[in-house]
Write an enzyme that holds these catalytic residues in place. Structure first.
Site, PDB file in Angstrom:
ATOM      1  N   LYS A 192       4.989   7.627  -7.240  1.00  0.00           N
ATOM      2  CA  LYS A 192       4.008   7.711  -8.338  1.00  0.00           C
ATOM      3  C   LYS A 192       2.705   8.279  -7.782  1.00  0.00           C
ATOM      4  O   LYS A 192       1.944   7.575  -7.114  1.00  0.00           O
ATOM      5  CB  LYS A 192       3.741   6.334  -8.961  1.00  0.00           C
ATOM      6  CG  LYS A 192       2.832   6.420 -10.176  1.00  0.00           C
ATOM      7  CD  LYS A 192       1.968   5.196 -10.306  1.00  0.00           C
ATOM      8  CE  LYS A 192       0.541   5.402 -10.727  1.00  0.00           C
ATOM      9  NZ  LYS A 192      -0.017   6.680 -11.026  1.00  0.00           N
ATOM     10  N   GLY A 198      -5.006   3.213  -1.986  1.00  0.00           N
ATOM     11  CA  GLY A 198      -5.899   3.211  -3.138  1.00  0.00           C
ATOM     12  C   GLY A 198      -6.992   2.179  -2.948  1.00  0.00           C
ATOM     13  O   GLY A 198      -7.360   1.847  -1.809  1.00  0.00           O
ATOM     14  N   SER A 199      -7.477   1.651  -4.050  1.00  0.00           N
ATOM     15  CA  SER A 199      -8.627   0.742  -3.984  1.00  0.00           C
ATOM     16  C   SER A 199      -8.216  -0.661  -3.511  1.00  0.00           C
ATOM     17  O   SER A 199      -7.044  -1.046  -3.606  1.00  0.00           O
ATOM     18  CB  SER A 199      -9.273   0.621  -5.354  1.00  0.00           C
ATOM     19  OG  SER A 199      -8.390  -0.068  -6.226  1.00  0.00           O
ATOM     20  N   GLN A 218      -9.112  -3.340  -4.975  1.00  0.00           N
ATOM     21  CA  GLN A 218      -8.777  -4.107  -6.176  1.00  0.00           C
ATOM     22  C   GLN A 218      -7.294  -3.935  -6.548  1.00  0.00           C
ATOM     23  O   GLN A 218      -6.572  -4.923  -6.734  1.00  0.00           O
ATOM     24  CB  GLN A 218      -9.656  -3.584  -7.304  1.00  0.00           C
ATOM     25  CG  GLN A 218      -9.784  -4.542  -8.455  1.00  0.00           C
ATOM     26  CD  GLN A 218     -10.501  -3.856  -9.618  1.00  0.00           C
ATOM     27  OE1 GLN A 218     -10.787  -2.654  -9.583  1.00  0.00           O
ATOM     28  NE2 GLN A 218     -10.787  -4.620 -10.643  1.00  0.00           N
ATOM     29  N   GLY A 222      -5.032  -2.790  -4.545  1.00  0.00           N
ATOM     30  CA  GLY A 222      -4.268  -3.246  -3.379  1.00  0.00           C
ATOM     31  C   GLY A 222      -3.964  -4.736  -3.451  1.00  0.00           C
ATOM     32  O   GLY A 222      -2.852  -5.167  -3.132  1.00  0.00           O
ATOM     33  N   GLU A 248      -3.033   0.703   2.319  1.00  0.00           N
ATOM     34  CA  GLU A 248      -4.205   1.356   2.908  1.00  0.00           C
ATOM     35  C   GLU A 248      -5.272   1.391   1.832  1.00  0.00           C
ATOM     36  O   GLU A 248      -5.075   1.991   0.777  1.00  0.00           O
ATOM     37  CB  GLU A 248      -3.867   2.782   3.363  1.00  0.00           C
ATOM     38  CG  GLU A 248      -2.934   2.861   4.547  1.00  0.00           C
ATOM     39  CD  GLU A 248      -3.451   2.184   5.803  1.00  0.00           C
ATOM     40  OE1 GLU A 248      -4.676   1.969   5.920  1.00  0.00           O
ATOM     41  OE2 GLU A 248      -2.628   1.840   6.654  1.00  0.00           O
ATOM     42  N   CYS A 304     -11.334   7.876   2.629  1.00  0.00           N
ATOM     43  CA  CYS A 304     -11.407   6.462   3.072  1.00  0.00           C
ATOM     44  C   CYS A 304     -12.091   6.405   4.426  1.00  0.00           C
ATOM     45  O   CYS A 304     -12.617   5.367   4.819  1.00  0.00           O
ATOM     46  CB  CYS A 304     -10.027   5.857   3.251  1.00  0.00           C
ATOM     47  SG  CYS A 304      -8.917   6.159   1.935  1.00  0.00           S
ATOM     48  N   GLN A 307     -15.927   9.163 -11.529  1.00  0.00           N
ATOM     49  CA  GLN A 307     -16.373   9.043 -10.139  1.00  0.00           C
ATOM     50  C   GLN A 307     -17.822   9.511 -10.009  1.00  0.00           C
ATOM     51  O   GLN A 307     -18.612   8.910  -9.284  1.00  0.00           O
ATOM     52  CB  GLN A 307     -15.442   9.849  -9.226  1.00  0.00           C
ATOM     53  CG  GLN A 307     -15.722   9.699  -7.759  1.00  0.00           C
ATOM     54  CD  GLN A 307     -15.502   8.282  -7.220  1.00  0.00           C
ATOM     55  OE1 GLN A 307     -14.464   7.682  -7.444  1.00  0.00           O
ATOM     56  NE2 GLN A 307     -16.488   7.739  -6.511  1.00  0.00           N
ATOM     57  N   GLU A 354     -17.649   0.278  -0.943  1.00  0.00           N
ATOM     58  CA  GLU A 354     -17.177   1.661  -0.816  1.00  0.00           C
ATOM     59  C   GLU A 354     -17.573   2.447  -2.069  1.00  0.00           C
ATOM     60  O   GLU A 354     -17.269   2.033  -3.186  1.00  0.00           O
ATOM     61  CB  GLU A 354     -15.661   1.710  -0.637  1.00  0.00           C
ATOM     62  CG  GLU A 354     -15.195   3.131  -0.391  1.00  0.00           C
ATOM     63  CD  GLU A 354     -13.711   3.250  -0.151  1.00  0.00           C
ATOM     64  OE1 GLU A 354     -12.940   2.703  -0.949  1.00  0.00           O
ATOM     65  OE2 GLU A 354     -13.329   3.892   0.848  1.00  0.00           O
TER      66      GLU A 354
HETATM   67  C1  SIN Z   1      -8.736   9.467   4.059  1.00  0.00           C
HETATM   68  O1  SIN Z   1      -9.723   9.514   4.793  1.00  0.00           O
HETATM   69  O2  SIN Z   1      -8.841   9.144   2.858  1.00  0.00           O
HETATM   70  C2  SIN Z   1      -7.374   9.831   4.591  1.00  0.00           C
HETATM   71  C3  SIN Z   1      -7.454  10.437   5.932  1.00  0.00           C
HETATM   72  C4  SIN Z   1      -7.039  11.853   5.963  1.00  0.00           C
HETATM   73  O3  SIN Z   1      -5.972  12.196   5.434  1.00  0.00           O
HETATM   74  O4  SIN Z   1      -7.754  12.673   6.573  1.00  0.00           O
END
Ligand code: SIN
Length: 485
Positions: A178, A231-232, A234, A236, A253, A287, A334, A386
């Site tokens: 998904k 994802g987030s 929340q 997660g 992650e 991230c 966003q 974040e």
């Molecule tokens: C990320 O930072 O959101 C993922 C890391 C990347 O793929 O560079």
């Protein structure tokens, strides 16, 4: 199906067949919202369950397929992605808003990921040990887990799904994927390549749609053995709760609030480049973005002045314009969130040193100038939450020890960086930064495809992704005792 045109419908690939029925969602170019990239067919709960049933049925065959077949499939996928990296990278940039160079680079990385796992298929080894009892041999092997539910975000729409899908397939699992709602065109391009490479029906399924429908179907279905989610925090936690209650294996992650320490002895040019790249490239939508710049006293003012000058040299514009260093924000939600955090930073007492306002790029798009706050402290919301946009804050520290304490004072632990010419401080930081990834004289973002990726604390849960460490999540260990003779 063509890769462009507002009439294009990005369908679902279930049991080896494309289908385009159901509610259609518009895929809008964030650089120019008049440009409709295509429409995606949102799957129903029944479609998702059909995909899972198909993956379950295909598991028996694929889990017993030989290394040659798996290698050949992954290699062919990787080769085609690499051969078409410019075309797919362009589509990705048009749909997601990262610059063309970033879109093409990410696509090439996806190809390399498939080629890496094509080789890993050939390297999967077990162990043979003697027993503590006489005449018994012990063999330890890794076996596929089953149907893997893969839920991915919009910010890396091809590299990130690739490192999950390639690993899942390499180790003999079947997949229900998904992708995020905002990036169906890139998902369609990847799924088309996987199908064209000869992936047996049901082994790989693409199901577009809402998290509340498709995501929930994946979490609820007992035939899904494991879920890998990016994802987030929340979402997660929702994924984690559902996986625990049905004993699914999970890998999560989630976010980051990544610190970049700049010490007095840093090379100023290197530090400014690390901060500008880590905080603002990819529009800060990583991230691994460097959102907290922790700077010691003697270099503080020079660093801020040089970073502001560097920010002014960065051109924010249409992702497909080769002159743009930074593309638009992915969508209006966003953008509003980012601007909301700029207000929060001001209200909480930080000083807006640069940017943070809407930008008129001469066309309707989600543009803002990257924002830099100074005089921030680590208790402020802009330093703790974040943001996922081009918004960074500078926090003063007395010395290395205080900078390290601030760096580690966070609910997250994905990536942490330091700019210094001191071997002593670099070595101490490598050992004591509470993060899964540590960068020395490099931005906190920017990773290789063949080594582990993941973090600590609220950033990650479960085994690492990428590289050979991926085997931990995508396989299950069997210990066989065999009476000799
Ligand atoms: C990320 O930072 O959101 C993922 C890391 C990347 O793929 O560079």
């Amino acid at each position: 199906m063509s890769l462009s045109g507002s009439q294009t419908i990005y369908g679902n690939l279930i049991d080896g067949e494309w289908s385009t029925g159901g509610e259609l969602a518009e895929d809008i170019n964030p650089s120019d919202t008049r440009d409709v990239v295509g429409r995606s067919a949102r799957a129903s709960r029944q479609d998702a369950d059909h995909a899972i049933a198909s993956a379950r049925q295909a598991f028996a065959g694929w889990s017993h397929s030989g290394p040659q077949q798996r290698h050949d499939l992954l290699k062919q996928i990787g080769d085609e992605i690499l051969a078409r990296k410019d075309e797919i990278g362009r589509l990705l940039s048009r749909e997601e808003g990262k610059t063309l160079a970033e879109g093409v680079g990410e696509t090439a990385r996806a190809g390399q990921v498939f080629l890496f796992f094509a080789q890993e298929v050939l390297r999967l080894a077990g162990e043979k040990l003697g027993s503590v009892r006489p005449a018994i041999d012990i063999e330890i092997t890794r076996e596929p887990v089953g149907v893997i539910g893969i839920i991915t975000p919009w910010n890396f729409p091809i590299a990130l799904p690739s490192w999950k899908i390639a690993a899942a397939l390499a180790y003999g699992n079947t997949v229900v994927w998904k992708p995020a709602d905002l990036v169906p065109a890139t998902a369609n391009a990847l799924a088309s390549i996987i199908k064209r490479a000869g992936c047996p029906k049901g082994v790989f399924n693409l199901v577009n749609g809402r998290g509340s429908v498709v995501g929930e179907a994946i979490l609820a279905n007992p035939d899904v053995a494991a879920v890998t989610f990016t994802g987030s925090v929340q979402t997660g936690s929702r994924v984690a709760a559902a996986c625990v209650s049905s004993f699914k294996k999970m890998q999560l992650e989630m976010g980051g609030k990544n610190p970049l320490i700049v010490l007095d002895d840093a090379d100023l040019e290197v530090a400014v480049e690390c901060a500008a790249n880590g905080a603002f490239f990819s529009t800060g939508q990583r991230c691994t973005a460097s959102s907290r710049l922790i700077v010691t006293e003697a270099i503080h003012d020079r660093f801020v002045a040089a970073l502001v000058a560097r920010m002014r040299s960065l051109s924010v514009g249409d992702a497909l314009d080769p002159a743009s260093h930074i593309g638009p924000v992915v969508d209006d939600n966003q953008l509003r969130q980012n601007l909301g955090y700029v207000d929060i930073g001001r209200t909480d007492g930080a000083k807006l040193a640069e940017g943070g306002e809407l930008l008129d790029a001469g066309k309707p798009g989600h543009y803002m100038r990257p924002a830099l706050f100074t005089e921030a402290d680590n208790s402020m919301r802009i330093a703790r939450e974040e943001i996922f946009g081009p918004v960074a804050c500078v926090i003063r520290a007395r010395d290395y020890e205080e900078a390290l304490a601030i760096a580690n004072d966070t609910a997250f632990g994905l990536s942490a960086g330091i700019c210094t010419t001191s071997l002593k401080h670099a070595s101490h930081f490598r050992r004591n930064a509470e993060a899964g990834i540590v960068m020395v004289n490099l931005p906190t973002a920017g990773i290789d495809f063949h080594v582990p990726f993941g973090g600590r604390k609220g950033s990650s849960y479960g085994p690492r992704e990428q590289g050979r460490y991926a085997a931990e999540f995508y396989t299950t260990v069997k210990t066989a005792y065999v009476m000799a003779g």
